[in-house]
Design an enzyme around this catalytic site. Structure first.
Site, short mmCIF file in Angstrom:
data_model
loop_
_atom_site.label_atom_id
_atom_site.label_comp_id
_atom_site.label_asym_id
_atom_site.label_seq_id
_atom_site.Cartn_x
_atom_site.Cartn_y
_atom_site.Cartn_z
N LYS A 272 -8.85 -67.02 17.05
CA LYS A 272 -9.84 -68.09 16.95
C LYS A 272 -10.61 -68.12 18.24
O LYS A 272 -10.08 -67.74 19.30
CB LYS A 272 -9.15 -69.44 16.73
CG LYS A 272 -10.02 -70.47 16.05
CD LYS A 272 -10.10 -70.25 14.55
CE LYS A 272 -10.93 -71.30 13.87
NZ LYS A 272 -10.75 -71.26 12.42
P1 NAD Z 1 -18.62 -78.70 8.49
O1 NAD Z 1 -19.14 -78.90 9.87
O2 NAD Z 1 -19.49 -78.01 7.46
O3 NAD Z 1 -18.24 -80.14 7.84
C1 NAD Z 1 -17.40 -81.05 8.48
C2 NAD Z 1 -17.46 -82.39 7.73
O4 NAD Z 1 -16.56 -83.31 8.36
C3 NAD Z 1 -18.82 -83.06 7.77
O5 NAD Z 1 -19.00 -83.83 6.58
C4 NAD Z 1 -18.72 -83.98 8.99
O6 NAD Z 1 -19.63 -85.08 8.90
C5 NAD Z 1 -17.26 -84.43 8.89
N1 NAD Z 1 -16.66 -84.74 10.18
C6 NAD Z 1 -16.73 -84.02 11.32
N2 NAD Z 1 -16.02 -84.62 12.30
C7 NAD Z 1 -15.49 -85.73 11.76
C8 NAD Z 1 -14.65 -86.76 12.26
N3 NAD Z 1 -14.24 -86.78 13.54
N4 NAD Z 1 -14.26 -87.75 11.41
C9 NAD Z 1 -14.66 -87.74 10.11
N5 NAD Z 1 -15.48 -86.80 9.59
C10 NAD Z 1 -15.88 -85.80 10.41
O7 NAD Z 1 -17.23 -77.95 8.65
P2 NAD Z 1 -16.41 -77.18 7.53
O8 NAD Z 1 -16.73 -75.73 7.59
O9 NAD Z 1 -16.53 -77.91 6.22
O10 NAD Z 1 -14.92 -77.32 8.12
C11 NAD Z 1 -14.15 -78.50 7.94
C12 NAD Z 1 -12.70 -78.19 8.27
O11 NAD Z 1 -12.23 -77.14 7.43
C13 NAD Z 1 -12.42 -77.71 9.71
O12 NAD Z 1 -11.12 -78.16 10.07
C14 NAD Z 1 -12.41 -76.20 9.57
O13 NAD Z 1 -11.68 -75.57 10.61
C15 NAD Z 1 -11.72 -76.08 8.23
N6 NAD Z 1 -11.92 -74.82 7.52
C16 NAD Z 1 -13.18 -74.36 7.24
C17 NAD Z 1 -13.32 -73.18 6.52
C18 NAD Z 1 -14.68 -72.67 6.13
O14 NAD Z 1 -14.73 -71.66 5.41
N7 NAD Z 1 -15.78 -73.33 6.49
C19 NAD Z 1 -12.19 -72.43 6.13
C20 NAD Z 1 -10.91 -72.93 6.42
C21 NAD Z 1 -10.80 -74.13 7.11
#
Ligand code: NAD
Length: 427
Positions: A117
């Site tokens: 990461k």
């Molecule tokens: P993103 O930035 O597209 O979306 C994040 C969402 O969470 C948004 O709606 C944002 O407003 C909200 N958010 C952010 N910080 C917040 C907080 N402190 N409190 C409440 N809401 C909050 O990100 P994403 O790609 O959807 O990733 C979200 C999670 O999923 C992360 O933990 C990431 O590591 C994990 N993840 C993502 C993927 C991927 O393919 N994108 C894969 C596996 C895991």
């Protein structure tokens, strides 16, 4: 022996440190597996940690230096794999935890990658596209000897996207003097991305939720789903769950959430969010806070925002049957015990959100073949892997009388440990 950076006493973990939460589960799973002490010693350490100081010309002509990390946790099963995060909150312990989770996640879904990461401490919302491009390119140049299709393959994570991956691929290719698409995944489809990658994490969540619904004999139209987060993971999961008939009753963004017990009109919610960049003001639902959304009564709760959302402080207020973890590390190790006592079935992050890395693996395979698959082929192969992995974890949990969280760690540590043992210890 060199002092380990890892926690020594799982009973005294700092709850909000994701790295300590991860290690306490690692220790418990290793103990239950009766892991060989030499393997245990090796697997408690990451393979390599890189800290780099990245100078960037800002638009007004002055230079700023940003701190960037890449932790390569394991190469035992193949190239390291994992996203790059841009955020002011990035820190080495968070990146270490996320890197280790990638190792365990790739092992749970049995794709031939290790884990890594990266992150840069920056506030991307305050930076221009030009500043972000220069930051990305210089960071990639700093990592050039450590990444590559056979070494370490970055991907997007919070606040990085297809454009950032295109810049990384281009910078790496300029140094290699030829185009190397397989150095990153999550690229735009036109320059070597995989069809289906954008929806893959949300689709994986849908697939494991469907398996849980079968296991608990629920029926989809009556199954209430609450989702924290509406980004790539939460927003996509909401859309796909709604499409197949689940009742999505609440969703949130960083500013708070909306709830309608009769079920939200998800396409209208996502359209509103796209146009207004906030859920605030959406008609046909009541406003709630991000803390309240987690405490709503529902069948499936899907935290899909960020780490440490379900802790020892609020775990006893969680009122769902199934917790499907879209985010990485949304639940602390202390909260696990409270949820287990309350009978909540947890589909752990390293299984539930593994759809993303699975299709990243497909992207890497397609890049190396130079032959691209139709989206329905990608989705079918994703479903095969997610269903098989869900069943592997459930079988492991039953066999060892442990919950699904510990079962998934045990399964992953068993697979990685067995590969380390087979390769032998070059010491
Ligand atoms: P993103 O930035 O597209 O979306 C994040 C969402 O969470 C948004 O709606 C944002 O407003 C909200 N958010 C952010 N910080 C917040 C907080 N402190 N409190 C409440 N809401 C909050 O990100 P994403 O790609 O959807 O990733 C979200 C999670 O999923 C992360 O933990 C990431 O590591 C994990 N993840 C993502 C993927 C991927 O393919 N994108 C894969 C596996 C895991």
């Amino acid at each position: 022996m060199a002092p380990s950076p890892y926690v020594d006493d799982a009973r005294d973990i700092k709850e909000d440190n994701p790295f300590e939460s991860m290690m306490s589960r690692f220790d418990e799973a290793a103990r239950l597996l009766d892991l060989d002490p030499n393997l245990y010693t090796i697997m408690r350490w990451p393979n390599r940690e890189i800290t780099t100081y990245v100078p960037v010309f800002m638009d007004d002509g002055h230079v700023e230096v940003f701190v960037g990390y890449r932790v390569q946790h394991s190469f035992a099963r193949g190239p390291a794999k994992g996203g790059i995060r841009y955020s002011p909150d990035v820190n080495l312990d968070e990146v270490r935890a996320l890197a280790a989770w990638m190792t365990w996640k790739c092992a749970v879904v049995n794709v031939p990658f290790g884990g890594a990461k990266g992150g840069i401490i920056c506030d991307p919302h305050q930076m221009s596209p030009g500043e972000l491009e220069r930051l990305t390119r210089r960071f990639t140049a700093e990592l050039i000897d450590f990444i590559g299709p056979e070494r370490d393959v970055p991907a997007p994570d919070m606040n990085t996207n297809e454009q950032v991956m295109a810049w990384m691929m281009d910078t790496y290719s300029m140094h290699a003097r030829h185009t190397v698409t397989a150095v990153v995944t999550g690229k735009p489809v036109d320059i070597g991305g995989s069809r289906g990658r954008r929806d893959a994490t949300g689709r994986g969540l849908l697939i494991v939720s469907n398996e849980a619904v079968k296991k608990f004999k629920l029926n989809i139209p009556d199954t209430r789903v609450v989702i924290q987060g509406s980004g790539n993971v939460g927003g996509t999961a909401a859309r796909l769950m709604h499409e197949v008939g689940y009742k999505v009753t609440a969703i949130s963004d960083i500013y708070g959430g909306i709830v309608n017990e009769k079920g939200l009109d998800v396409p209208a919610v996502l359209k509103y969010l796209g146009e207004n960049k906030t859920l605030e003001g959406f008609e046909g639902a009541d406003r709630i806070t991000n803390a309240e959304i987690l405490e709503l009564e529902c069948d499936i709760l899907m935290p899909a925002a960020t780490e440490n959302q379900i802790t020892s402080k609020n775990a006893h207020k969680i009122r769902c049957k199934v917790l499907a973890e879209g985010a990485n590390g949304p639940t602390t190790a202390n909260a696990d015990k409270i949820l287990a006592d309350a009978g909540v079935f947890v589909i752990p992050d390293i299984l539930a959100n593994a759809g993303g890395v699975t299709v990243s693996y497909f992207e890497w395979v397609q890049n190396r073949m130079g032959y691209f698959w139709r989206e329905d082929v990608v989705n079918e192969r994703l479903a095969d892997i997610m269903v098989a992995s869900f069943n592997d974890v459930v079988r492991f949990a039953e066999k060892h009388s442990v919950n699904a969280r510990i079962a998934s760690y045990m399964l992953a540590i068993d697979r990685v440990g067995s590969d380390v043992r087979m390769r032998g210890i070059y010491a």
